[in-house]
Design a protein around this motif. Sequence first.
Motif, PDB file in Angstrom:
ATOM      1  N   UNK A   1      33.798  32.218  45.457  1.00 53.17           N
ATOM      2  CA  UNK A   1      33.816  31.161  44.438  1.00 53.17           C
ATOM      3  C   UNK A   1      32.442  30.488  44.384  1.00 53.17           C
ATOM      4  N   UNK A   2      31.893  30.370  43.171  1.00 50.61           N
ATOM      5  CA  UNK A   2      30.587  29.730  43.001  1.00 50.61           C
ATOM      6  C   UNK A   2      30.692  28.577  42.009  1.00 50.61           C
ATOM      7  N   UNK A   3      29.597  27.833  41.878  1.00 55.07           N
ATOM      8  CA  UNK A   3      29.523  26.873  40.778  1.00 55.07           C
ATOM      9  C   UNK A   3      29.285  27.671  39.493  1.00 55.07           C
ATOM     10  N   UNK A   4      29.117  26.991  38.361  1.00 54.05           N
ATOM     11  CA  UNK A   4      29.012  27.740  37.103  1.00 54.05           C
ATOM     12  C   UNK A   4      27.569  27.827  36.588  1.00 54.05           C
ATOM     13  N   UNK A   5      26.597  27.763  37.495  1.00 53.93           N
ATOM     14  CA  UNK A   5      25.190  27.914  37.097  1.00 53.93           C
ATOM     15  C   UNK A   5      24.904  29.401  36.914  1.00 53.93           C
TER      16      UNK A   5
ATOM     17  N   UNK B   1      27.145  29.682  46.057  1.00 55.96           N
ATOM     18  CA  UNK B   1      28.463  29.950  46.643  1.00 55.96           C
ATOM     19  C   UNK B   1      29.078  28.659  47.162  1.00 55.96           C
ATOM     20  N   UNK B   2      30.358  28.431  46.805  1.00 49.95           N
ATOM     21  CA  UNK B   2      31.043  27.231  47.268  1.00 49.95           C
ATOM     22  C   UNK B   2      32.097  27.554  48.316  1.00 49.95           C
ATOM     23  N   UNK B   3      32.680  28.756  48.194  1.00 51.35           N
ATOM     24  CA  UNK B   3      33.790  29.075  49.088  1.00 51.35           C
ATOM     25  C   UNK B   3      34.003  30.579  49.083  1.00 51.35           C
ATOM     26  N   UNK B   4      34.405  31.122  50.214  1.00 47.71           N
ATOM     27  CA  UNK B   4      34.721  32.552  50.291  1.00 47.71           C
ATOM     28  C   UNK B   4      36.092  32.711  50.928  1.00 47.71           C
ATOM     29  N   UNK B   5      36.973  33.456  50.251  1.00 48.31           N
ATOM     30  CA  UNK B   5      38.293  33.724  50.831  1.00 48.31           C
ATOM     31  C   UNK B   5      38.220  35.011  51.653  1.00 48.31           C
ATOM     32  N   UNK B   6      38.682  34.945  52.888  1.00 47.16           N
ATOM     33  CA  UNK B   6      38.486  36.088  53.791  1.00 47.16           C
ATOM     34  C   UNK B   6      39.793  36.770  54.199  1.00 47.16           C
ATOM     35  N   UNK B   7      40.920  36.255  53.751  1.00 45.70           N
ATOM     36  CA  UNK B   7      42.216  36.772  54.231  1.00 45.70           C
ATOM     37  C   UNK B   7      42.371  38.266  53.989  1.00 45.70           C
ATOM     38  N   UNK B   8      42.123  38.695  52.745  1.00 41.05           N
ATOM     39  CA  UNK B   8      42.325  40.110  52.423  1.00 41.05           C
ATOM     40  C   UNK B   8      41.345  41.006  53.170  1.00 41.05           C
ATOM     41  N   UNK B   9      40.086  40.586  53.235  1.00 40.90           N
ATOM     42  CA  UNK B   9      39.085  41.379  53.945  1.00 40.90           C
ATOM     43  C   UNK B   9      39.486  41.510  55.409  1.00 40.90           C
ATOM     44  N   UNK B  10      39.921  40.401  56.007  1.00 40.09           N
ATOM     45  CA  UNK B  10      40.319  40.431  57.419  1.00 40.09           C
ATOM     46  C   UNK B  10      41.470  41.411  57.634  1.00 40.09           C
TER      47      UNK B  10
END
Lengths: 406, 406
Positions: free
Chosen positions: A104-108, A114-123
């Motif tokens: 997840x990033x800002x809209x620039x 980068x604001x946030x990274x979801x790692x559940x699926x990768x893990x």
Amino acid sequence: MSLHVHKYGGTSVGTAEKIKGVAKKLVQEKKSTQHDLVVVVSAMSGETNRMTELAKQMQHRPSAKQMDVLLSTGEQVTIALLCMALEELGQEATSYTGGQVKIVTDDAHGKARIEEIQTTNIQADLDNNRIVVVAGFQGVTASGAITTLGRGGSDTTAVALAAALKADECRIYTDVDGVYTTDPRVEPKARRLDRITFEEMLEMASLGSKILQIRSVEFAGKYNVPLRVLSTFVEGEGTLITYEDDEMEKALISGIAFNRDEAKVTLAGVPDMPGVASAILKPISDANIEIDMIVQNIAEDKTTDFTFTVHRNDYEKTMQILQNICAELGAKNVDGDNKIVKVSIVGVGMRSHAGIASQMFTALADEGINIRMISTSEIKISVVVDEKYLELAVRTLHESFGLSGE
Amino acid sequence: MSLHVHKYGGTSVGTAEKIKGVAKKLVQEKKSTQHDLVVVVSAMSGETNRMTELAKQMQHRPSAKQMDVLLSTGEQVTIALLCMALEELGQEATSYTGGQVKIVTDDAHGKARIEEIQTTNIQADLDNNRIVVVAGFQGVTASGAITTLGRGGSDTTAVALAAALKADECRIYTDVDGVYTTDPRVEPKARRLDRITFEEMLEMASLGSKILQIRSVEFAGKYNVPLRVLSTFVEGEGTLITYEDDEMEKALISGIAFNRDEAKVTLAGVPDMPGVASAILKPISDANIEIDMIVQNIAEDKTTDFTFTVHRNDYEKTMQILQNICAELGAKNVDGDNKIVKVSIVGVGMRSHAGIASQMFTALADEGINIRMISTSEIKISVVVDEKYLELAVRTLHESFGLSGE
């Protein structure tokens, strides 16, 4: 289980053969080390230019938002191809676009952060012994728009993923085999460094070592992700970028950086009164011209000489602006030189050692090199010299600070 | 406000110039009709082949899942470029990949089926007077994996979007200017039809008119989406595919379809007992051979001749399988012919008119054309004839049923 994040840039995945080579390397690495592996890839070299050309045919100034939709397809192609090559070798793999991760990033658009990274699926994939292949350079806004991170964005993706996944090491594979004491094209005696600190790397990077983007080094430093730069094509340990340790302090200077793109301008004989620096610099910054070094000396007649450096491309424009200000401020004259370069020595060791600056200036003086400007920071000393002295200055300092090895 | 969905295929967006042409067309259309517009686009022609070639270099049999990740980039490039071209003309536009819409599909990679389409965001864009540009051919599973819909998938995307958005018309822009009474390369007198029913179009499509994919016509029929086929490059009203109305019943026959790819096989003198058809067809279907027409006659000696047609590519394989069955079933012999074609007359009008079949057979007999097989459905009569009679048969029927116009 140890987790490594690898990043392969555009030249490392530039052809079908090279992608297959990367797949082979990864499978061998996984077999021999048993590391969990997350791989970040860029677009195949040439693809970004091809698409940019298409975009220019569509729109005079292509919309940043649509450029992101367009360019992000480049890495998506690579993740699919690399997963296929891995599967062909019997290694299960999962591909992720930035949006699928979610990064997840800002809209620039075009330079998103980068604001946030979801790692559940990768893990979960890693736990199933799969190699995870992630498209670099791209993310997605909270509302689902595709974004890109700007130049060097794939490095940033790799470091951010390594931080989010608490990886043991983030390896940036590129076409050089590490960070050198200086550019080997200028000083053939330049040596590869085994280690360098984040701070030193930042100073080296911002001074023109194009190996890693500044943002990714900042990010790695902030989240304490050990970063290793090494070659895709040549075996070797590369250079580890990490926090300062005892061993490192032994070296006074880690490297010599330089920048050929500078120009120097001086507004001389400015009446010395409050607000004069701001009066000079405001119109420069209003014209979107970035300033690098600034030096100001006060003369005995209560006037001051104000000197600063800009990118060589902005030289003419800067001179024009200063001509206008000159009259307004009642200054004597405007002077400039676009045949200058900046040479810097960088090293965390200089913090605890006096005499580094004098050693530098003496070494240059002994070779008859006139110093035109000086600027210092805690771990860096920069001097501006005539362009013609660049090679001589770099080699002299490289020798003087004992970087040339045995 | 009236809403139209437009679909432009690969040849219509095959170059930068053509994409700009489509943008111009759309802006003019919006200005002159005030319609809300949703545009579905395919990948630029050639892109899919280029990527398939890359995939084959990676993996002996490229994974369907990764092929979807790879190929879906093709339409993503087009949506970005078309939005840029629209913006250059001052028309605001929003691009959507299948995943961004969300076009939710099952997980049958490479031939996924649409399960649900979310329209909230698209509707909001339309309300803001924007043109919405959607990537055809692609969707996303509930868990976020990229899927593609298989051949002709962009038509399906357009029709499905039109159904979900309750569009007033779905226009398929292609390189032909409509549906013809028969192939103009065979019968130069062939005429473009102004209208045709969904059922007729299905029969025409399955018989070899390659203009629209069967699935998209089925979909349009099911959700009653008026479908119009027309040319990207030539002005004209094209052909409207819709439900039967009074006017249509006036025409007995709408068109003559034909198929050159057929071969015919016969198992003769099969003892006539229950289960014999299944015993013959089971091994054929087990070999993944698709059967088209089937005819069975009972002879006086209590044996039967069992004849069916298959694709010409499957002819040799089918003959081999039948040789094996022949002995098992105690049949007399196996016979085959791969120099045959199927010619069909199609029309909803034949439902309410007796005598169509006899008119067809008489017309063919008058020209000395021997009919080798016959098969009928409610709105279609098909005959198998020797390959050499194809053109003669098509022209004769075209004339006989008054399709050649004044």
